[in-house]
Design a protein around this motif. Structure first.
Motif, PDB file in Angstrom:
ATOM      1  N   ASP A 112       0.930  -1.134  -0.003  1.00 25.41           N
ATOM      2  CA  ASP A 112       0.148  -0.104  -0.062  1.00 25.41           C
ATOM      3  C   ASP A 112       0.857   1.399  -0.136  1.00 25.41           C
ATOM      4  OD1 ASP A 112      -3.056   0.576   0.624  1.00 25.41           O
ATOM      5  OD2 ASP A 112      -1.809   2.153   1.533  1.00 25.41           O
TER       6      ASP A 112
ATOM      7  N   LEU B  14       0.888   3.933   1.695  1.00 25.06           N
ATOM      8  CA  LEU B  14       1.032   4.353   3.191  1.00 25.06           C
ATOM      9  C   LEU B  14       2.175   3.548   3.429  1.00 25.06           C
ATOM     10  CD1 LEU B  14      -0.937   6.126   4.595  1.00 25.06           C
ATOM     11  CD2 LEU B  14      -1.654   4.417   5.818  1.00 25.06           C
ATOM     12  N   ILE B  15       2.421   2.247   3.166  1.00 25.05           N
ATOM     13  CA  ILE B  15       3.619   1.665   3.637  1.00 25.05           C
ATOM     14  C   ILE B  15       4.601   2.070   2.987  1.00 25.05           C
ATOM     15  CG2 ILE B  15       4.738  -0.796   3.578  1.00 25.05           C
ATOM     16  CD1 ILE B  15       2.053  -1.981   3.908  1.00 25.05           C
TER      17      ILE B  15
ATOM     18  N   LEU C 108       5.733   5.233   4.587  1.00 30.84           N
ATOM     19  CA  LEU C 108       6.713   5.166   5.778  1.00 30.84           C
ATOM     20  C   LEU C 108       8.078   4.747   5.442  1.00 30.84           C
ATOM     21  CD1 LEU C 108       4.472   2.823   8.189  1.00 30.84           C
ATOM     22  CD2 LEU C 108       5.377   5.178   8.729  1.00 30.84           C
ATOM     23  N   ILE C 109       8.338   4.079   4.519  1.00 31.96           N
ATOM     24  CA  ILE C 109       9.637   3.670   3.993  1.00 31.96           C
ATOM     25  C   ILE C 109      10.420   4.919   3.529  1.00 31.96           C
ATOM     26  CG2 ILE C 109      11.040   2.130   2.262  1.00 31.96           C
ATOM     27  CD1 ILE C 109       8.852   0.102   2.691  1.00 31.96           C
ATOM     28  N   PHE C 110       9.625   5.755   2.482  1.00 30.95           N
ATOM     29  CA  PHE C 110      10.523   6.730   2.163  1.00 30.95           C
ATOM     30  C   PHE C 110      10.760   7.691   2.825  1.00 30.95           C
ATOM     31  CE2 PHE C 110       8.880   5.042  -2.056  1.00 30.95           C
ATOM     32  CZ  PHE C 110      10.110   4.821  -2.555  1.00 30.95           C
ATOM     33  N   ILE C 111       9.860   8.025   4.175  1.00 28.07           N
ATOM     34  CA  ILE C 111      10.265   8.790   5.134  1.00 28.07           C
ATOM     35  C   ILE C 111      11.473   8.566   5.902  1.00 28.07           C
ATOM     36  CG2 ILE C 111       9.632   9.478   7.488  1.00 28.07           C
ATOM     37  CD1 ILE C 111       6.676   9.600   6.664  1.00 28.07           C
ATOM     38  N   ASN C 112      11.722   7.138   5.979  1.00 25.30           N
ATOM     39  CA  ASN C 112      13.092   6.660   6.435  1.00 25.30           C
ATOM     40  C   ASN C 112      14.124   7.312   5.783  1.00 25.30           C
ATOM     41  OD1 ASN C 112      11.848   5.817   8.648  1.00 25.30           O
ATOM     42  ND2 ASN C 112      12.064   3.619   7.992  1.00 25.30           N
ATOM     43  N   VAL C 113      14.095   7.251   4.253  1.00 28.93           N
ATOM     44  CA  VAL C 113      15.017   7.456   3.510  1.00 28.93           C
ATOM     45  C   VAL C 113      15.167   8.990   2.972  1.00 28.93           C
ATOM     46  CG1 VAL C 113      15.458   7.006   1.004  1.00 28.93           C
ATOM     47  CG2 VAL C 113      14.659   5.008   1.943  1.00 28.93           C
ATOM     48  N   VAL C 114      14.173   9.725   2.756  1.00 32.46           N
ATOM     49  CA  VAL C 114      14.208  11.110   2.136  1.00 32.46           C
ATOM     50  C   VAL C 114      13.576  12.180   3.269  1.00 32.46           C
ATOM     51  CG1 VAL C 114      14.209  10.578  -0.147  1.00 32.46           C
ATOM     52  CG2 VAL C 114      12.015  11.338   0.936  1.00 32.46           C
TER      53      VAL C 114
ATOM     54  N   LEU D  83       6.965  10.245  -3.713  1.00 32.89           N
ATOM     55  CA  LEU D  83       7.514   8.987  -4.092  1.00 32.89           C
ATOM     56  C   LEU D  83       6.582   7.800  -3.938  1.00 32.89           C
ATOM     57  CD1 LEU D  83      11.374   9.561  -2.684  1.00 32.89           C
ATOM     58  CD2 LEU D  83      10.491   9.789  -5.214  1.00 32.89           C
TER      59      LEU D  83
ATOM     60  N   VAL E 287      -0.927  11.649   7.324  1.00 27.94           N
ATOM     61  CA  VAL E 287      -1.066  11.091   8.676  1.00 27.94           C
ATOM     62  C   VAL E 287       0.253  10.441   9.111  1.00 27.94           C
ATOM     63  CG1 VAL E 287      -2.360   9.463  10.086  1.00 27.94           C
ATOM     64  CG2 VAL E 287      -3.452  10.809   8.620  1.00 27.94           C
ATOM     65  N   VAL E 288       0.989   9.693   8.464  1.00 26.45           N
ATOM     66  CA  VAL E 288       2.319   9.104   9.023  1.00 26.45           C
ATOM     67  C   VAL E 288       3.255  10.339   8.753  1.00 26.45           C
ATOM     68  CG1 VAL E 288       1.399   6.874   8.555  1.00 26.45           C
ATOM     69  CG2 VAL E 288       2.620   7.967   6.635  1.00 26.45           C
TER      70      VAL E 288
ATOM     71  N   TYR F 282      17.847   0.098   1.848  1.00 29.88           N
ATOM     72  CA  TYR F 282      16.828   0.245   2.698  1.00 29.88           C
ATOM     73  C   TYR F 282      16.482  -1.498   2.322  1.00 29.88           C
ATOM     74  CZ  TYR F 282      12.711   0.917   5.791  1.00 29.88           C
ATOM     75  OH  TYR F 282      11.759   0.831   6.455  1.00 29.88           O
TER      76      TYR F 282
ATOM     77  N   ILE G 154      -3.861  -1.598   6.893  1.00 34.00           N
ATOM     78  CA  ILE G 154      -3.279  -0.215   7.016  1.00 34.00           C
ATOM     79  C   ILE G 154      -3.592   0.445   8.109  1.00 34.00           C
ATOM     80  CG2 ILE G 154      -3.191   1.936   5.528  1.00 34.00           C
ATOM     81  CD1 ILE G 154      -1.671  -0.726   4.551  1.00 34.00           C
TER      82      ILE G 154
ATOM     83  N   PHE H  38      -1.998   1.517  11.563  1.00 33.86           N
ATOM     84  CA  PHE H  38      -0.934   2.378  11.475  1.00 33.86           C
ATOM     85  C   PHE H  38      -1.238   3.698  12.543  1.00 33.86           C
ATOM     86  CE2 PHE H  38       1.537   2.101   7.110  1.00 33.86           C
ATOM     87  CZ  PHE H  38       1.696   0.680   7.597  1.00 33.86           C
TER      88      PHE H  38
ATOM     89  N   ILE I  76       8.711  -0.896  11.389  1.00 35.83           N
ATOM     90  CA  ILE I  76       9.148   0.167  10.457  1.00 35.83           C
ATOM     91  C   ILE I  76       9.747   1.378  11.135  1.00 35.83           C
ATOM     92  CG2 ILE I  76       8.822   1.825   8.673  1.00 35.83           C
ATOM     93  CD1 ILE I  76       6.726  -0.109   7.413  1.00 35.83           C
ATOM     94  N   ARG I  77       9.018   1.659  12.409  1.00 37.36           N
ATOM     95  CA  ARG I  77       9.490   2.729  13.128  1.00 37.36           C
ATOM     96  C   ARG I  77      10.729   2.570  13.893  1.00 37.36           C
ATOM     97  NH1 ARG I  77       6.164   7.560  13.404  1.00 37.36           N
ATOM     98  NH2 ARG I  77       6.356   8.193  11.463  1.00 37.36           N
TER      99      ARG I  77
ATOM    100  N   PHE J 253      13.044   0.417  13.021  1.00 41.16           N
ATOM    101  CA  PHE J 253      14.087  -0.184  12.168  1.00 41.16           C
ATOM    102  C   PHE J 253      14.337  -1.721  12.308  1.00 41.16           C
ATOM    103  CE2 PHE J 253      14.468   4.497  12.275  1.00 41.16           C
ATOM    104  CZ  PHE J 253      14.592   4.782  11.131  1.00 41.16           C
TER     105      PHE J 253
END
Lengths: 287, 293
Positions: free
Chosen positions: A139, A141-142, A145-151, A160, A232-233, B65, B236, B239, B253-254, B256
């Motif tokens: 999804d 939203l997932i 969450l991943i791209f927030i960790n990256v950029v 993205l 929201v995330v 990642y 979802i 979350f 995810i939060r 890591f």
């Protein structure tokens, strides 16, 4: 108003019942089937309630709190934050626009790669198609969450996330459109001695371009809706403001933001339908 | 109206002028559209804070990642490695069951709500314009607010756990299904309605004996489709704290916990596609039966 009713004589009803018994009552098997269905449904509901630990007390106190919260939503007010909210809304739209644009641009070459009549090796075809499936199965939203960790936090992560998750969907749709394209036109171009790339450009692309355009527009519409919640995330836009206002209990501002979301979604729906109709219409009437 | 007879215009000149006119308007349209597109693109680029440096810096990060989430699987010790990767399978399966049940109960309540509201929201069944309008708007509001927003509000009211998730999904699905259901209602064969009305049936009897038998297969098919969508949403919605596997995924995810991310995402993908496939089978079964009649 009611017209005069013709009542069937009782003897006639009995006669009908004798001749067509299945119209009047259920057979034993049907009754049994219905009983089993109803029983298993009720059991499943009871199991869900037990598994989720739903208690009447929690429901009651929650409902009371919800009522209190709902009362606080009105009257909606922005308390001088209107410019911030409007900018956040703009951010949401920008995220949806760029996300969809990047997704469709990336999906065009991927769609050609995933089409069976372009890449005919069935092993390669299978791998590419499953790759699309995995990307679109995760999804947005997932991905956010991943791209927030990256950029980092912000709308860029949202762009993205939309771009990647929609790339999978659009690539699949484009690949299917390419597979369904008319062979005659491709053969016609080939017969003039065209190279592979020219066949793609003049034989296939004109056929699939309307599909690509209308799908991209449709996904832009649907992405404005998903972009409202990506924040929201932490991926920017109006969702970020909404989550913040809920966190600090400013309920009248929450009400205002929800109404803003409702109005925007309705506007985008109307505009997008208008444009899509026009694109489809043009595609049909152009000689 | 037309001063010249059609036969007096040279057809070639006529064609040329029409063609030139068409070309000019098309070029003008394209220019306008291009300018609009460029402006939108530039504005969006600025507003969304896109920077190529950030992307160039971040792009290797993305592959990095994904690589980090992949587990170490060696051929010699595959069972142990799998066991280590899926160390939390017991807890995760329980949470997945929760997610499916959230989707199930949410769909059920949504179907209940929408089947109550969809009949008064059908133009051909509801003579009372005010009630029709009210039900339509109610369904519209229910489906326009995203599930996640409902979930945020309900988590605040009901606390963390699956209950707010069920309610959020129920309200959103009631709106989405209500629209589809009322469209089905509006496309029914009206002779059955007239028949029941002619034999003196009340509104409820008309709905029960003339409408429901016609629309039930479609309703069931839409409800099943909604169930598929709702299982995805239920995964979802966690979350924001509304229970199920999503809550756990958000946590890993939060925090890591890289291998857990891929383990849970794959688990969700697998479950969702299994449900999709089985629901599709059931739907085709129903549709097939319908066509035979």
């Amino acid at each position: 108003m009611r017209a005069a009713q013709t009542v069937l004589p009782e003897a006639k009803v009995f006669e009908l019942e004798r001749r067509y018994p299945f119209l009047f009552r259920l057979s034993g098997r049907q009754k049994f089937q219905r009983l089993v269905w109803a029983g298993s449904l009720i059991l499943l509901i009871l199991f869900s309630i037990w598994k989720m630990d739903v208690s009447l007390a929690a429901l009651g106190s929650g409902a009371a709190k919800l009522g209190w919260m709902f009362a606080l939503l009105f009257p909606p007010a922005h308390h001088g934050w209107l410019d911030v909210f409007l900018y956040a809304l703009l951010e949401t739209l920008a995220m949806a626009f760029l996300g969809t644009l990047f997704a469709s641009l990336a999906a065009i070459p991927l769609g050609f790669l995933g089409a069976k009549n372009i890449v005919s090796n069935s092993g390669v075809h299978f791998v590419i198609r499953r790759f699309f499936d995995v990307i679109r199965g995760v999804d947005a939203l997932i991905w956010a969450l991943i791209f927030i960790n990256v950029v980092g936090l912000g709308p860029f992560a949202g762009v993205l996330a939309i771009a990647v998750s929609d790339m999978g969907v659009l690539a699949k749709l484009f690949a299917e459109a390419i597979e369904n394209s008319d062979k005659d036109q491709i053969e016609g171009v080939r017969s003039t001695g065209a190279k592979r790339i020219q066949i793609l450009r003049f034989g296939i692309l004109p056929q699939v371009l309307p599909v690509i355009l209308s799908n991209s527009l449709y996904y832009f519409e649907s992405n404005t809706r998903s972009a409202t919640i990506l924040g929201v995330v932490g991926a920017g836009g109006i969702g970020l403001q909404l989550a913040d206002r809920i966190r600090i209990n400013n309920w009248d501002e929450v009400g205002f933001l929800v109404i803003m979301i409702l109005v925007t979604v309705a506007l985008i729906d109307t505009f997008s339908r208008e444009i899509r109709m026009r694109v489809i219409h043009q595609g049909r009437t152009r000689p | 109206m037309n001063p010249k007879e059609p036969s007096k215009i040279d057809p070639v000149i006529h064609f040329e002028s029409v063609h030139r006119e068409g070309k000019r308007t098309r070029r003008k349209q394209l220019l306008w559209f291009g300018a609009l597109f460029a402006a939108t693109f530039g504005a969006s680029w600025a507003v969304a804070e896109i920077s190529l440096e950030k992307l160039a810096g971040g792009l290797p990060g993305i592959f990095d990642y994904v690589a980090k989430t992949l587990p170490v699987l060696r051929f010699q010790s595959l069972p142990q490695d799998m066991g280590e990767w899926y160390w939390g399978i017991g807890k995760w399966s329980s949470l997945l069951v929760d997610t499916i049940l959230i989707g199930f109960l949410g769909t059920l309540l949504g179907v209940l709500g929408s089947s109550i509201l969809c009949f008064p929201a059908s133009r051909n069944l509801m003579p009372n314009r005010a009630l029709y309008f009210l039900c339509r708007r109610l369904l519209e509001i229910a489906r326009s607010v995203p599930e996640l927003v409902y979930a945020l509000l309900f988590v605040f009211a009901f606390g963390l756990g699956p209950l707010p998730g069920v309610l959020a999904i129920a309200i959103h699905s009631a709106g989405a299904l209500g629209k589809l259901f009322s469209e089905v209602n509006e496309n029914i064969d009206s002779t059955a309605v007239e028949g029941v009305r002619a034999s003196g049936g009340s509104w409820v009897q008309i709905v029960r004996y003339a409408v429901v038998p016609q629309v039930l297969p479609n309703f069931a098919s839409y409800a099943l489709l909604r169930f598929e969508i709702n299982v995805r949403s239920a995964a979802i919605i966690g979350f924001v704290g509304a229970g199920g596997i999503g809550q756990e995924l958000f946590f890993v995810i939060r925090q890591f916990v890289y291998p857990d991310i891929s383990a849970i995402v794959l688990l969700i993908l697998f479950t969702v596609s299994a449900i999709d496939i089985s629901c599709e089978k059931i739907r085709h079964h129903w549709i097939g039966k319908e066509q035979l009649l």
